[in-house]
Design a protein around this motif. Structure first.
Motif, PDB file in Angstrom:
ATOM      1  N   THR A  68      -1.102   3.828  -1.858  1.00  0.00           N
ATOM      2  CA  THR A  68      -1.288   3.408  -0.829  1.00  0.00           C
ATOM      3  C   THR A  68      -0.152   4.100   0.133  1.00  0.00           C
ATOM      4  O   THR A  68       0.887   4.676  -0.431  1.00  0.00           O
ATOM      5  CB  THR A  68      -1.021   1.908  -0.705  1.00  0.00           C
ATOM      6  OG1 THR A  68      -0.973   1.413   0.735  1.00  0.00           O
ATOM      7  CG2 THR A  68       0.272   1.611  -1.253  1.00  0.00           C
ATOM      8  N   THR A  71       3.903   0.932   3.471  1.00  0.00           N
ATOM      9  CA  THR A  71       5.198   0.573   3.178  1.00  0.00           C
ATOM     10  C   THR A  71       5.558  -0.828   2.791  1.00  0.00           C
ATOM     11  O   THR A  71       4.597  -1.791   3.448  1.00  0.00           O
ATOM     12  CB  THR A  71       6.503   1.160   4.375  1.00  0.00           C
ATOM     13  OG1 THR A  71       6.069   0.373   5.427  1.00  0.00           O
ATOM     14  CG2 THR A  71       6.220   2.578   4.546  1.00  0.00           C
ATOM     15  N   GLU A  72       6.533  -1.241   2.288  1.00  0.00           N
ATOM     16  CA  GLU A  72       6.714  -2.623   1.967  1.00  0.00           C
ATOM     17  C   GLU A  72       7.015  -3.430   3.388  1.00  0.00           C
ATOM     18  O   GLU A  72       6.584  -4.579   3.607  1.00  0.00           O
ATOM     19  CB  GLU A  72       8.108  -2.880   1.275  1.00  0.00           C
ATOM     20  CG  GLU A  72       8.688  -4.423   1.142  1.00  0.00           C
ATOM     21  CD  GLU A  72       7.577  -5.233   0.530  1.00  0.00           C
ATOM     22  OE1 GLU A  72       7.653  -6.340   0.627  1.00  0.00           O
ATOM     23  OE2 GLU A  72       6.848  -4.841  -0.276  1.00  0.00           O
ATOM     24  N   TRP A  77       3.984  -5.833   0.641  1.00  0.00           N
ATOM     25  CA  TRP A  77       3.225  -5.835  -0.726  1.00  0.00           C
ATOM     26  C   TRP A  77       3.981  -6.600  -1.815  1.00  0.00           C
ATOM     27  O   TRP A  77       3.173  -7.136  -2.576  1.00  0.00           O
ATOM     28  CB  TRP A  77       3.550  -4.462  -1.198  1.00  0.00           C
ATOM     29  CG  TRP A  77       2.800  -3.357  -0.461  1.00  0.00           C
ATOM     30  CD1 TRP A  77       3.010  -2.149   0.058  1.00  0.00           C
ATOM     31  CD2 TRP A  77       1.350  -3.492  -0.585  1.00  0.00           C
ATOM     32  NE1 TRP A  77       1.942  -1.496   0.654  1.00  0.00           N
ATOM     33  CE2 TRP A  77       0.955  -2.222   0.287  1.00  0.00           C
ATOM     34  CE3 TRP A  77       0.362  -4.179  -0.970  1.00  0.00           C
ATOM     35  CZ2 TRP A  77      -0.374  -1.839   0.566  1.00  0.00           C
ATOM     36  CZ3 TRP A  77      -0.834  -4.000  -0.468  1.00  0.00           C
ATOM     37  CH2 TRP A  77      -1.169  -2.773   0.046  1.00  0.00           C
ATOM     38  N   GLN A  97       3.602   4.103  -4.187  1.00  0.00           N
ATOM     39  CA  GLN A  97       3.651   4.253  -2.622  1.00  0.00           C
ATOM     40  C   GLN A  97       3.748   5.657  -2.367  1.00  0.00           C
ATOM     41  O   GLN A  97       4.976   6.180  -2.713  1.00  0.00           O
ATOM     42  CB  GLN A  97       5.104   3.512  -2.052  1.00  0.00           C
ATOM     43  CG  GLN A  97       4.819   2.009  -2.171  1.00  0.00           C
ATOM     44  CD  GLN A  97       5.954   1.213  -1.556  1.00  0.00           C
ATOM     45  OE1 GLN A  97       6.622   1.398  -2.203  1.00  0.00           O
ATOM     46  NE2 GLN A  97       5.809   0.691  -0.514  1.00  0.00           N
ATOM     47  N   GLU A 100       7.460   7.086   1.518  1.00  0.00           N
ATOM     48  CA  GLU A 100       8.524   6.079   1.688  1.00  0.00           C
ATOM     49  C   GLU A 100       8.524   5.527   3.173  1.00  0.00           C
ATOM     50  O   GLU A 100       8.969   4.757   3.424  1.00  0.00           O
ATOM     51  CB  GLU A 100       9.963   6.713   1.405  1.00  0.00           C
ATOM     52  CG  GLU A 100      10.035   6.796   0.011  1.00  0.00           C
ATOM     53  CD  GLU A 100      11.474   7.342  -0.366  1.00  0.00           C
ATOM     54  OE1 GLU A 100      12.117   7.849   0.591  1.00  0.00           O
ATOM     55  OE2 GLU A 100      11.681   7.522  -1.453  1.00  0.00           O
TER      56      GLU A 100
END
Length: 476
Positions: A68, A71-72, A77, A97, A100
């Motif tokens: 994917t 991002t977090e 996630w 990921q 970044e």
């Protein structure tokens, strides 16, 4: 490794680069949607593993790799994948990921290289229809028809975005970002205008005319159109095509030109009338020469209305960089005629697919189905494309999104929620590999029109001729 994908990897990477160049501008202008950050020069792929609960698995353990660009910060996630593993203790989701910073261009290139290197890929995400369609044609995504039939639902009924390509489904839609119209409610109140809940482009033009005020450098325009620009932001030349259930693009699904559709000419007529006759829209020449930014035009109150994508939900209440100092409301994308179907609008989404090379297609599909339904609610970062989400749940998600802005109390939440709930996407038309050439040609003809160098009929004729030539050249 899928032979078809391997053979097409070079062409795929080149196509991705070509479309990414115009796609960022055409869809969301770089960082507008929160997924196209400046390119990250770090080529290392970051992976994190969701360990889930401590419950003993009762079935054979399965490890799925999810590739994917998300991002977090934008996709939450850790909590989302933990929730899935709690429900499915035998399944571990390894998050790969690809950027970044959520840069979709960087992520797409890394995904292509991972596929060419025969890395284990089970679930993958595409950020736009062009990337989805191109990689389906190269055999990267598995056909989901059998799984969907077994589960007993129809994508076009369960979701607001119909992801069929050539009669089959290869991905399910995640988030739902429809286009809408942002309104300066203080300006509307001043002009005695109500917040529209269902309106036409003629009514939009009438509002813009009534909202226009002043002269010269201090003039306040009724609206601002942020395109077209250099073959990008072409939504603004499809205004009366995009609200149609089918044939909403410059090209039809069979690859032929759609410029003979009367709604293309009607869009040109609308743009000319508003800028040249009503003088209610910011001049195209100003947008180009001054490199105007749509956020500044709206939040600085230089324009009272802004037609834009709902990635603006995270900024609608104001940010540190662009504060909100007035009341904002939201109206749906306008229709052509009062009797037309309501809610149809350009939409961006995440296309979540099962890799054709996955050895665990059933488990991967199970995750994709969960993620694009219940998982979207758990994630709590975007409005889901899933119709199973009720209005009160969307209101709660909107509350969470607005809470991240500086002045959520200035936003008419009811108009925002109502617009989002009632919005739906038109049919996806797989982009041609030469789509950027088509966009550039039409953009150039429009500039001749709006700058006074040719009339509307000549613009339509020249656009048709040039697009037909592009189509013919690419069939050789």
């Amino acid at each position: 490794m899928n032979k078809k994908w391997s053979a097409g990897i070079v062409a795929g990477v080149m196509f991705a680069g070509l479309l990414a160049g115009c796609g960022n501008a055409n869809n969301n202008g770089g960082n507008d949607a929160g997924t196209n950050a400046p390119a990250n020069t770090n080529t290392n792929t970051n992976t994190t593993t969701n360990t889930g609960s401590n419950a003993e698995p009762t079935e054979e353990a399965v490890n799925l790799r999810l590739y994917t660009y998300g991002t977090e910060e934008a996709y939450n996630w850790k909590a989302t994948l933990a929730a899935y593993t709690q429900a499915k203790p035998n399944v571990t989701i390894e998050l790969v990921q690809l950027s970044e910073k959520g840069d979709t261009q960087e992520a797409t290139k890394k995904l292509d290289l991972a596929a060419a290197s025969a890395e284990q890929i089970d679930v993958l995400m595409f950020s736009d229809a062009a990337s989805y369609a191109q990689r389906v044609s190269l055999g990267m995504a598995a056909n989901l028809d059998e799984f969907i039939t077994k589960d007993g639902y129809k994508v076009e009924e369960d979701y607001k975005v119909d992801t069929h390509l050539n009669g089959s489904v290869y991905a399910l839609p995640g988030k739902f970002n429809p286009w809408y119209v942002l309104l300066n409610k203080d300006h509307l109140d001043e002009a005695g205008l109500a917040v529209p809940t269902d309106w036409t482009w003629d009514e939009f033009a009438d509002y813009a005319k009534k909202l226009t005020k002043g002269e010269g450098a201090q003039k306040r325009y009724g609206t601002y159109f942020h395109g077209p620009q250099n073959g990008g932001w072409m939504e603004y030349l499809k205004l009366k095509l995009e609200n149609q259930p089918e044939n909403s693009e410059f090209l039809k699904a069979d690859g032929s030109s759609n410029l003979d559709d009367p709604n293309f000419k009607a869009t040109l007529e609308l743009r000319v009338k508003m800028e040249k006759e009503d003088k209610s829209s910011v001049p195209y020449s100003d947008m180009i020469s001054q490199k105007l930014a749509y956020r500044n035009q709206f939040f600085n109150q230089s324009a009272s209305m802004l037609t834009i994508g709902s990635w603006m939900n995270t900024e609608i209440g104001g940010t540190d960089k662009v504060p909100l100092t007035f009341h904002v409301a939201v109206a749906p994308f306008p229709k052509n005629n009062p009797g037309d179907e309501a809610g149809l609008t350009p939409v961006t989404t995440d296309y979540v697919a099962v890799s054709d090379t996955s050895k665990h297609k059933q488990e991967a599909y199970d995750f994709v189905r969960w993620y694009t339904t219940e998982g979207q609610v758990v994630q709590g970062k975007n409005i889901p494309a899933w119709n199973g989400v009720k209005s009160d749940q969307i209101a709660s998600i909107v509350d969470t999104i607005l809470a991240g802005t500086k002045n959520p109390e200035l936003v008419d939440k009811n108009s925002l929620v109502t617009t989002l709930v009632n919005s739906k996407a038109s049919q996806i038309i797989a982009p041609a590999s030469y789509q950027a050439e088509v966009y550039k040609a039409i953009n150039e003809e429009y500039e001749k029109l709006i700058l006074g160098n040719q009339d509307i009929d000549t613009t339509v004729a020249n656009s048709q001729k040039r697009v037909e030539e592009i189509i013919a050249a690419n069939k050789k």
